[in-house]
Scaffold this motif. Structure first.
Motif, PDB file in Angstrom:
ATOM      1  N   ILE A  35     -50.030  38.223 -52.765  1.00 42.73           N
ATOM      2  CA  ILE A  35     -50.551  39.523 -52.327  1.00 42.73           C
ATOM      3  C   ILE A  35     -52.055  39.579 -52.598  1.00 42.73           C
ATOM      4  O   ILE A  35     -52.525  39.031 -53.590  1.00 42.73           O
ATOM      5  CB  ILE A  35     -49.895  40.655 -53.156  1.00 42.73           C
ATOM      6  N   SER A  36     -52.788  40.282 -51.729  1.00 42.82           N
ATOM      7  CA  SER A  36     -54.226  40.474 -51.933  1.00 42.82           C
ATOM      8  C   SER A  36     -54.608  41.891 -51.520  1.00 42.82           C
ATOM      9  O   SER A  36     -53.973  42.485 -50.656  1.00 42.82           O
ATOM     10  CB  SER A  36     -54.998  39.455 -51.090  1.00 42.82           C
ATOM     11  N   LYS A  37     -55.676  42.401 -52.138  1.00 38.82           N
ATOM     12  CA  LYS A  37     -56.224  43.712 -51.767  1.00 38.82           C
ATOM     13  C   LYS A  37     -57.610  43.577 -51.157  1.00 38.82           C
ATOM     14  O   LYS A  37     -58.321  44.565 -51.022  1.00 38.82           O
ATOM     15  CB  LYS A  37     -56.318  44.607 -53.005  1.00 38.82           C
ATOM     16  N   ASP A  38     -58.012  42.351 -50.820  1.00 39.95           N
ATOM     17  CA  ASP A  38     -59.342  42.146 -50.252  1.00 39.95           C
ATOM     18  C   ASP A  38     -59.304  41.039 -49.207  1.00 39.95           C
ATOM     19  O   ASP A  38     -59.247  39.865 -49.544  1.00 39.95           O
ATOM     20  CB  ASP A  38     -60.349  41.803 -51.350  1.00 39.95           C
ATOM     21  N   ALA A  39     -59.349  41.428 -47.945  1.00 44.18           N
ATOM     22  CA  ALA A  39     -59.269  40.467 -46.843  1.00 44.18           C
ATOM     23  C   ALA A  39     -60.628  39.826 -46.524  1.00 44.18           C
ATOM     24  O   ALA A  39     -60.744  39.085 -45.560  1.00 44.18           O
ATOM     25  CB  ALA A  39     -58.673  41.128 -45.607  1.00 44.18           C
ATOM     26  N   GLY A  40     -61.667  40.136 -47.302  1.00 44.37           N
ATOM     27  CA  GLY A  40     -62.878  39.344 -47.237  1.00 44.37           C
ATOM     28  C   GLY A  40     -64.119  39.892 -46.554  1.00 44.37           C
ATOM     29  O   GLY A  40     -65.116  39.195 -46.449  1.00 44.37           O
TER      30      GLY A  40
END
Length: 184
Positions: free
Chosen positions: A115-120
C-alpha cells in the motif's frame, strides 16, 4: 505491459473490461480521463502505471492535487502545478486498499502487494487525482515494477486480475451496506 496481459486474461463474465493507454502528457490526461468517464460511466476505473522504483505491486490510496513540477513527454508542465484549481489537496479512493491488499496477499500469488499514500507527483498521481475528482473517489491506481524486475507480464497480469476482482467485490459490498442503511 501488464494491462495488455490483463486484457488477454480478462475478468469475470459480468465485467466489461476496457483497456486504454494514457500518454504521459498532462493536457491529454485532462482531456481524456473525463471523456472516458463520460463515454463508459464505469463502476470503477483502475489505472496502472509503471514505476522504476517499485519492487512490489503497489495499491495507491489517494491522489494529490498540487506539486506537479516535472515536465511531461511534450516538455509541458501545468503553470499552476496542480490538477484542479481549487480542488481538495488530496482525494482518497472509496476502495478500501488495506482490505484489497490483505485479500490478494492471502491468495498466495507469487507477487507481493503493498500500500502507498503517495503516487509520486508526476503523471501517475496527476492521472489518479484527475480520475478521483471526476468520479468522486470511484477510481484506483496500481503501480507495477518494470517487466522482469522482478515479475513477468503474466505474473503482473494475474495479480491485476485478482486485485481488480477484489476491488469490485469490496466496492459491491460497501454499496450493499450503503443501500441497507438507506432502507431503514
Amino acid at each position: 505491459m501488464a494491462s495488455w496481459e490483463l486484457e488477454k486474461l480478462g475478468l469475470r463474465d459480468d465485467v466489461d473490461l476496457h483497456v486504454y493507454e494514457v500518454p504521459v502528457e498532462y493536457q491529454t490526461v485532462q482531456r481524456l480521463i473525463p471523456a472516458l468517464w463520460k463515454k463508459h460511466s464505469p463502476q470503477l476505473v483502475v489505472h496502472v502505471g509503471v514505476s522504476g522504483m517499485a519492487t512490489t505491486v503497489t495499491l495507491e490510496k489517494c491522489g494529490h492535487n498540487v506539486g506537479y513540477k516535472g515536465l511531461d513527454n511534450c516538455r509541458f508542465c501545468p503553470g499552476s502545478q496542480c490538477c484542479v484549481e481549487g480542488g481538495p489537496e488530496c482525494i482518497d479512493s472509496i476502495i478500501d486498499m488495506d482490505t484489497v491488499c490483505k485479500r490478494v496477499s492471502a491468495l498466495g500469488l507469487d507477487v507481493t502487494v503493498t500500500i502507498s499514500k503517495d503516487a509520486g507527483r508526476y503523471l501517475c498521481d496527476f492521472t489518479y487525482y484527475t480520475s478521483l475528482y471526476q468520479s468522486r473517489g470511484r477510481s484506483a491506481f496500481v503501480h507495477v515494477p518494470p517487466l522482469g524486475k522482478p515479475y513477468t507480464a503474466e505474473q503482473l497480469g494475474r495479480a491485476l486480475q485478482a486485485i481488480i476482482e477484489e476491488m469490485l467485490d469490496v466496492l459491491e459490498h460497501s454499496e450493499d451496506k450503503i443501500n441497507c442503511q438507506h432502507e431503514h
